[in-house]
Enzyme design. Structure first.
Site, PDB file in Angstrom:
ATOM      1  N   LYS A 151     -12.093  10.681  -3.977  1.00  0.00           N
ATOM      2  CA  LYS A 151     -12.636   9.830  -2.905  1.00  0.00           C
ATOM      3  C   LYS A 151     -12.353  10.459  -1.545  1.00  0.00           C
ATOM      4  O   LYS A 151     -11.251  10.959  -1.314  1.00  0.00           O
ATOM      5  CB  LYS A 151     -11.962   8.453  -2.983  1.00  0.00           C
ATOM      6  CG  LYS A 151     -12.171   7.555  -1.788  1.00  0.00           C
ATOM      7  CD  LYS A 151     -11.574   6.186  -2.043  1.00  0.00           C
ATOM      8  CE  LYS A 151     -10.874   5.642  -0.829  1.00  0.00           C
ATOM      9  NZ  LYS A 151     -10.271   4.328  -1.031  1.00  0.00           N
ATOM     10  N   HIS A 199       0.821  -1.214   0.000  1.00  0.00           N
ATOM     11  CA  HIS A 199       0.000   0.000   0.000  1.00  0.00           C
ATOM     12  C   HIS A 199       0.858   1.269   0.000  1.00  0.00           C
ATOM     13  O   HIS A 199       0.598   2.198  -0.746  1.00  0.00           O
ATOM     14  CB  HIS A 199      -0.933  -0.034   1.214  1.00  0.00           C
ATOM     15  CG  HIS A 199      -1.902   1.088   1.242  1.00  0.00           C
ATOM     16  ND1 HIS A 199      -2.883   1.225   0.293  1.00  0.00           N
ATOM     17  CD2 HIS A 199      -2.031   2.151   2.083  1.00  0.00           C
ATOM     18  CE1 HIS A 199      -3.582   2.316   0.545  1.00  0.00           C
ATOM     19  NE2 HIS A 199      -3.080   2.890   1.616  1.00  0.00           N
TER      20      HIS A 199
HETATM   21  C1  R5P Z   1      -7.162   2.609   0.172  1.00  0.00           C
HETATM   22  O1  R5P Z   1      -6.405   3.562   0.212  1.00  0.00           O
HETATM   23  C2  R5P Z   1      -6.903   1.397  -0.661  1.00  0.00           C
HETATM   24  O2  R5P Z   1      -6.088   1.699  -1.758  1.00  0.00           O
HETATM   25  C3  R5P Z   1      -8.199   0.759  -1.126  1.00  0.00           C
HETATM   26  O3  R5P Z   1      -8.900   1.676  -1.934  1.00  0.00           O
HETATM   27  C4  R5P Z   1      -9.041   0.392   0.057  1.00  0.00           C
HETATM   28  O4  R5P Z   1      -8.271  -0.305   0.991  1.00  0.00           O
HETATM   29  C5  R5P Z   1     -10.212  -0.459  -0.348  1.00  0.00           C
HETATM   30  O5  R5P Z   1     -10.992  -0.737   0.787  1.00  0.00           O
HETATM   31  P1  R5P Z   1     -12.551  -1.000   0.658  1.00  0.00           P
HETATM   32  O6  R5P Z   1     -12.729  -2.094  -0.352  1.00  0.00           O
HETATM   33  O7  R5P Z   1     -13.002  -1.381   2.022  1.00  0.00           O
HETATM   34  O8  R5P Z   1     -13.155   0.300   0.207  1.00  0.00           O
END
Ligand code: R5P
Length: 300
Positions: free
Chosen positions: A201, A137
């Site tokens: 987002k 990440h």
């Molecule tokens: C966040 O920064 C990650 O890159 C993903 O977008 C996130 O972990 C996705 O999580 P969820 O499926 O719960 O929205």
């Protein structure tokens, strides 16, 4: 044989594929949970001396599954490392395709722990020689390890899968402004001039709730939305919903680590997603793309 591969409980398919590709013997593990909740693991061998002085590759992802949470997966990893160290091997290489806690890489609210770094410090304290992870990440946290580290990129193999499934007139959509650079690199695997667009987002740091905004021109385009992780599917389903409202044709939801927690599959399909694609960093029915070859390219 100078090398052995230990197939961790969380990476049984991927571990064996990597061992076959490298043409080295593999050993699995016996594992269970004691009645008090503690983990138990032993290498499934009778003669420890076969590992003495050898180079050992350990493959163990640390994502949650129906039968084990990520804490257990991390403890299993520590137990494997400790077992091979005790036996006295020459070199320890660990492959952790999905690193648990990697998203806890910053302080979002007062009083939090930067636990992603703690996990890496714990691994570092076990004095391993090389550490391989896939699409972590935040690659910055790898600075916690003093050994060689490699963050492997799964974009090309995900793109190859999507191209082979007949996607046309592709636009790559980033579900987050912060992930645009990664999406641009991803788009290059579909061709030189494949456009990239993004939504804004916002995640409420207290509730975890996601809101997304933006209006793109996606009429009659096939859309690929790529993220590092699909956890609850909140991010992906919001991005799909807006893509569909913006005229998208087919929508591919691609992630390196498709954890698919809670109602994630339903949310993504109900939002209008046509296909969900993950890698075998997480061993589930969505691991349509294997990381074995790309990991072996680094291990060879
Ligand atoms: C966040 O920064 C990650 O890159 C993903 O977008 C996130 O972990 C996705 O999580 P969820 O499926 O719960 O929205």
């Amino acid at each position: 044989m100078n090398k052995f591969l230990i197939v961790g409980p969380a990476s049984q398919m991927l571990g064996v594929k990597i061992a076959k590709n490298l043409n080295i013997p593999h050993i699995n593990t016996e594992f269970k949970t004691f009645p008090d909740g503690e983990n138990y693991l032993r290498l499934n061998l009778e003669d420890e001396t076969i590992l003495e002085g050898k180079e050992i590759i350990i493959v163990q992802s640390t994502g949650p599954s129906a039968s084990r949470d990520q804490n257990s997966r991390l403890f299993e990893l520590f137990m494997i490392i400790d077992a091979v160290k005790r036996i006295g091997v020459a070199k320890i290489i660990i492959v952790v395709p999905y690193l648990a806690y990697a998203r806890q890489d910053k302080i979002f609210r007062p009083g939090e722990s930067e636990f992603a770094r703690v996990v890496l410090r714990l691994i570092n304290s076990m004095e391993i020689d090389e550490f391989y992870v896939v699409d972590i990440h935040n690659p910055d946290i790898l600075e916690e390890l003093s050994c060689k580290t490699v963050n492997i990129d799964s974009m090309k193999i995900l793109a190859d899968y999507i191209k082979s499934s007949g996607a046309k007139d592709i636009v790559v959509v980033s579900p987050d402004k912060g992930a645009v650079e990664r999406s641009k690199a991803f788009a290059k695997h579909f061709g030189e001039n494949v456009p990239v667009d993004f939504f804004e987002k916002k995640r409420d740091v207290k509730t975890g709730e996601i809101t997304m905004s933006g209006q793109l021109s996606l009429e009659n385009k096939d859309i690929v939305i790529a993220d590092d992780i699909i956890a609850t599917g909140g991010t992906m389903s919001e991005a799909i919903k807006i893509s569909k409202e913006s005229g998208a044709n087919k929508v591919y939801a691609a992630a390196t680590h498709a954890l698919m927690l809670q109602n994630a599959k339903y949310r993504i399909l109900a939002a209008g997603g046509d296909e969900i694609i993950g890698t075998d960093s997480i061993d589930n029915e969505l691991s349509k793309v294997s990381l074995a070859d790309v990991i072996c390219d680094y291990l060879k």
